[in-house]
Design a protein around this motif. Structure first.
Motif, PDB file in Angstrom:
ATOM      1  N   ASP A   2       0.849  -1.187   0.000  1.00 34.15           N
ATOM      2  CA  ASP A   2       0.000   0.000   0.000  1.00 34.15           C
ATOM      3  C   ASP A   2       0.886   1.240   0.000  1.00 34.15           C
ATOM      4  O   ASP A   2       1.509   1.582   1.001  1.00 34.15           O
ATOM      5  CB  ASP A   2      -0.904  -0.035   1.240  1.00 34.15           C
ATOM      6  CG  ASP A   2      -1.778   1.208   1.330  1.00 34.15           C
ATOM      7  OD1 ASP A   2      -1.668   2.070   0.433  1.00 34.15           O
ATOM      8  OD2 ASP A   2      -2.544   1.312   2.287  1.00 34.15           O
ATOM      9  N   ASN A   4       0.193   4.220   0.078  1.00 35.89           N
ATOM     10  CA  ASN A   4      -0.221   5.341   0.928  1.00 35.89           C
ATOM     11  C   ASN A   4      -0.041   5.050   2.414  1.00 35.89           C
ATOM     12  O   ASN A   4      -0.326   5.893   3.247  1.00 35.89           O
ATOM     13  CB  ASN A   4      -1.682   5.700   0.647  1.00 35.89           C
ATOM     14  CG  ASN A   4      -1.777   6.401  -0.697  1.00 35.89           C
ATOM     15  OD1 ASN A   4      -0.935   7.247  -1.011  1.00 35.89           O
ATOM     16  ND2 ASN A   4      -2.745   6.014  -1.493  1.00 35.89           N
ATOM     17  N   GLU A   5       0.408   3.837   2.699  1.00 37.22           N
ATOM     18  CA  GLU A   5       0.620   3.479   4.101  1.00 37.22           C
ATOM     19  C   GLU A   5       1.744   4.344   4.680  1.00 37.22           C
ATOM     20  O   GLU A   5       2.803   4.489   4.075  1.00 37.22           O
ATOM     21  CB  GLU A   5       1.027   2.001   4.183  1.00 37.22           C
ATOM     22  CG  GLU A   5       1.263   1.514   5.583  1.00 37.22           C
ATOM     23  CD  GLU A   5       1.987   0.168   5.581  1.00 37.22           C
ATOM     24  OE1 GLU A   5       2.455  -0.221   6.652  1.00 37.22           O
ATOM     25  OE2 GLU A   5       2.090  -0.470   4.509  1.00 37.22           O
ATOM     26  N   HIS A   6       1.494   4.929   5.821  1.00 40.78           N
ATOM     27  CA  HIS A   6       2.529   5.728   6.471  1.00 40.78           C
ATOM     28  C   HIS A   6       3.429   4.800   7.275  1.00 40.78           C
ATOM     29  O   HIS A   6       3.038   4.296   8.314  1.00 40.78           O
ATOM     30  CB  HIS A   6       1.904   6.782   7.391  1.00 40.78           C
ATOM     31  CG  HIS A   6       1.232   7.872   6.627  1.00 40.78           C
ATOM     32  ND1 HIS A   6       0.628   8.954   7.214  1.00 40.78           N
ATOM     33  CD2 HIS A   6       1.095   8.066   5.289  1.00 40.78           C
ATOM     34  CE1 HIS A   6       0.132   9.749   6.286  1.00 40.78           C
ATOM     35  NE2 HIS A   6       0.403   9.221   5.109  1.00 40.78           N
ATOM     36  N   GLU A   9       5.468   7.848  11.103  1.00 39.29           N
ATOM     37  CA  GLU A   9       4.600   8.988  11.442  1.00 39.29           C
ATOM     38  C   GLU A   9       5.193   9.692  12.641  1.00 39.29           C
ATOM     39  O   GLU A   9       5.310   9.097  13.716  1.00 39.29           O
ATOM     40  CB  GLU A   9       3.198   8.500  11.814  1.00 39.29           C
ATOM     41  CG  GLU A   9       2.347   8.157  10.644  1.00 39.29           C
ATOM     42  CD  GLU A   9       0.920   7.860  11.089  1.00 39.29           C
ATOM     43  OE1 GLU A   9       0.689   6.722  11.535  1.00 39.29           O
ATOM     44  OE2 GLU A   9       0.086   8.768  11.007  1.00 39.29           O
ATOM     45  N   HIS A  30       5.537  12.679   7.833  1.00 35.44           N
ATOM     46  CA  HIS A  30       5.299  11.242   7.665  1.00 35.44           C
ATOM     47  C   HIS A  30       6.061  10.770   6.431  1.00 35.44           C
ATOM     48  O   HIS A  30       6.418  11.565   5.563  1.00 35.44           O
ATOM     49  CB  HIS A  30       3.806  10.947   7.530  1.00 35.44           C
ATOM     50  CG  HIS A  30       3.229  11.504   6.277  1.00 35.44           C
ATOM     51  ND1 HIS A  30       2.608  12.733   6.222  1.00 35.44           N
ATOM     52  CD2 HIS A  30       3.224  11.029   5.013  1.00 35.44           C
ATOM     53  CE1 HIS A  30       2.229  12.979   4.987  1.00 35.44           C
ATOM     54  NE2 HIS A  30       2.600  11.969   4.224  1.00 35.44           N
ATOM     55  N   LYS A  32       5.833   7.714   3.503  1.00 32.86           N
ATOM     56  CA  LYS A  32       4.996   6.635   2.972  1.00 32.86           C
ATOM     57  C   LYS A  32       5.853   5.435   2.574  1.00 32.86           C
ATOM     58  O   LYS A  32       7.052   5.575   2.324  1.00 32.86           O
ATOM     59  CB  LYS A  32       4.227   7.137   1.746  1.00 32.86           C
ATOM     60  CG  LYS A  32       3.123   8.101   2.129  1.00 32.86           C
ATOM     61  CD  LYS A  32       2.263   8.477   0.952  1.00 32.86           C
ATOM     62  CE  LYS A  32       2.856   9.602   0.165  1.00 32.86           C
ATOM     63  NZ  LYS A  32       1.974  10.238  -0.785  1.00 32.86           N
ATOM     64  N   ARG A  33       5.195   4.282   2.463  1.00 36.84           N
ATOM     65  CA  ARG A  33       5.940   3.077   2.077  1.00 36.84           C
ATOM     66  C   ARG A  33       6.576   3.266   0.699  1.00 36.84           C
ATOM     67  O   ARG A  33       5.936   3.777  -0.218  1.00 36.84           O
ATOM     68  CB  ARG A  33       5.014   1.860   2.074  1.00 36.84           C
ATOM     69  CG  ARG A  33       5.769   0.564   1.793  1.00 36.84           C
ATOM     70  CD  ARG A  33       4.914  -0.657   2.012  1.00 36.84           C
ATOM     71  NE  ARG A  33       4.614  -0.928   3.414  1.00 36.84           N
ATOM     72  CZ  ARG A  33       5.437  -1.554   4.267  1.00 36.84           C
ATOM     73  NH1 ARG A  33       6.615  -1.966   3.866  1.00 36.84           N
ATOM     74  NH2 ARG A  33       5.074  -1.767   5.512  1.00 36.84           N
ATOM     75  N   GLU A  35       9.023   5.265  -0.041  1.00 36.45           N
ATOM     76  CA  GLU A  35       9.513   6.630  -0.281  1.00 36.45           C
ATOM     77  C   GLU A  35      10.930   6.784   0.258  1.00 36.45           C
ATOM     78  O   GLU A  35      11.291   6.169   1.257  1.00 36.45           O
ATOM     79  CB  GLU A  35       8.641   7.625   0.510  1.00 36.45           C
ATOM     80  CG  GLU A  35       7.813   8.517  -0.341  1.00 36.45           C
ATOM     81  CD  GLU A  35       7.100   9.591   0.472  1.00 36.45           C
ATOM     82  OE1 GLU A  35       6.655  10.521  -0.164  1.00 36.45           O
ATOM     83  OE2 GLU A  35       6.979   9.513   1.709  1.00 36.45           O
ATOM     84  N   THR A 186      11.454   1.557   2.462  1.00 39.08           N
ATOM     85  CA  THR A 186      11.242   2.958   2.838  1.00 39.08           C
ATOM     86  C   THR A 186      12.541   3.470   3.448  1.00 39.08           C
ATOM     87  O   THR A 186      13.148   2.788   4.288  1.00 39.08           O
ATOM     88  CB  THR A 186      10.097   3.047   3.862  1.00 39.08           C
ATOM     89  OG1 THR A 186       8.970   2.373   3.322  1.00 39.08           O
ATOM     90  CG2 THR A 186       9.751   4.494   4.182  1.00 39.08           C
TER      91      THR A 186
END
Ligand code: ATP
Length: 310
Positions: A2, A4-6, A9, A30, A32-33, A35, A186
């Motif tokens: 996902d 958009n999963e953080h 955070e 935050h 995201k996965r 990134e 990430t």
């Protein structure tokens, strides 16, 4: 996966050292996965103080930190195996070989990658039998990276990963970080090299004095800074011969030995105005250069602004 999963955070994080010094003064961001997020800042801005809390090495004075949905300090046993930390100067026994060092480290990692695989990843495949003390500074940095990658981490902390590497080594490390990112890793990167952040980071934050001075994609951060146009006027011409600078959208200027430097937030309007005037006046502008701000200029601009405000 996902996207958009953080994965990280950080909310209103504060860190206060013994004696009461507040090194981190309410930081929120935050990641995201998949990134790459870069933390930049002047010396003493609070990067290390922030990253240590996210790595679970210290508790925050206040605020909330979650890595993979958990508190990295109180739930360290659950979070740590899923993260990889590239330490600055790992401090390995100098007499051990590269392969022995990796094997020793692998004993502390569950499900460690095979030694050959991880050394190949960082370009040390041919150096397995060499003693750590015989490695160059750049090769030691790569060994640091190999150890961080041993557990095939979901989250990777990279602290100045290319310090001491030559141009080729830096490019190889950047390619590796991009490949890891594309594979879903990430990455939280701290670096003093602004070209590294510009080339690697999907988003970044520039810290100053324990606070986030600006954040966004590299393009967003640079777009907030004025662009520059510079040229040399021919003999007999002066800045006052141009149309009024405010009409051209110029927000700052200097003249240095016949070279005119203009700053503008409307690059196209200013460039068109200058070129139209030159064309109509039959003037040749030698050394003409027009460019958006680089991340380095944005960084220096922010550091200057913050000092003026302080
Ligand atoms: N253990 C400590 N006790 C007291 N103050 C500290 C401690 N460690 C760091 N500081 C202070 O906290 C502030 C932030 O330091 P930090 O190392 O987090 O900055 P940094 O952005 O990582 O800097 P650099 O780029 O120089 O590594 C600095 O003013 C530093 O002097």
């Amino acid at each position: 996966m996902d996207a958009n999963e953080h994965v990280m955070e950080i909310t209103d994080l504060r860190r206060v050292y013994a004696g009461g010094f507040e090194a981190v003064r309410g930081i929120t961001f935050h990641v995201k996965r998949g990134e790459v997020f870069a933390l930049l800042g002047t010396n003493g801005a609070g990067k290390t103080s922030t990253v240590e809390v996210i790595e679970g090495l210290s508790p925050p004075a206040s605020g909330r930190v979650r890595v993979l949905g958990r508190d990295p300090y109180t739930e360290r046993a659950a979070v740590r195996p899923r993260t990889g930390v590239m330490l600055q100067e790992g401090g390995f026994p100098a007499e051990l070989t590269v392969a022995e060092t990796v094997r020793m480290w692998a004993g502390c990692v569950s499900g460690a990658r095979p030694e050959g695989e991880v050394l190949h990843l960082v370009g040390l495949g041919g150096r397995a039998g060499v003693r750590v003390k015989q490695l160059s500074g750049g090769e030691r940095r790569r060994l640091d990276l190999a150890l961080a990658l041993l557990g095939d981490p979901e989250v990777l902390f990279l602290d100045e990963p290319t310090t001491g590497l030559d141009a080729e080594g830096r490019r190889d490390t950047w390619d590796l970080v991009r490949a890891l990112r594309d594979g879903g890793t990430t990455v939280l990167l701290t670096t003093h090299y602004l070209d590294e952040a510009e080339g690697l980071a999907d988003r970044l934050a520039i810290l100053h004095d324990g606070r986030i001075a600006t954040t966004g994609t590299p393009a967003e951060v640079t777009a907030a800074q004025p662009a520059r146009i510079s040229f040399r006027l021919p003999d007999g011409y002066f800045l006052g011969d141009l149309p009024p600078l405010a009409e051209l959208g110029v927000c700052g200027h200097e003249v240095d030995g016949g070279v005119v430097r203009l700053r503008t937030r409307e690059l196209q309007r200013t460039a068109t105005g200058v070129l139209t005037w030159a064309e109509r006046s039959g003037v040749v502008l030698s050394g003409l250069d027009a460019r958006s701000a680089s991340l380095e200029e944005a960084f220096l601009g922010i550091a200057r602004e913050q000092e003026v405000m302080a």
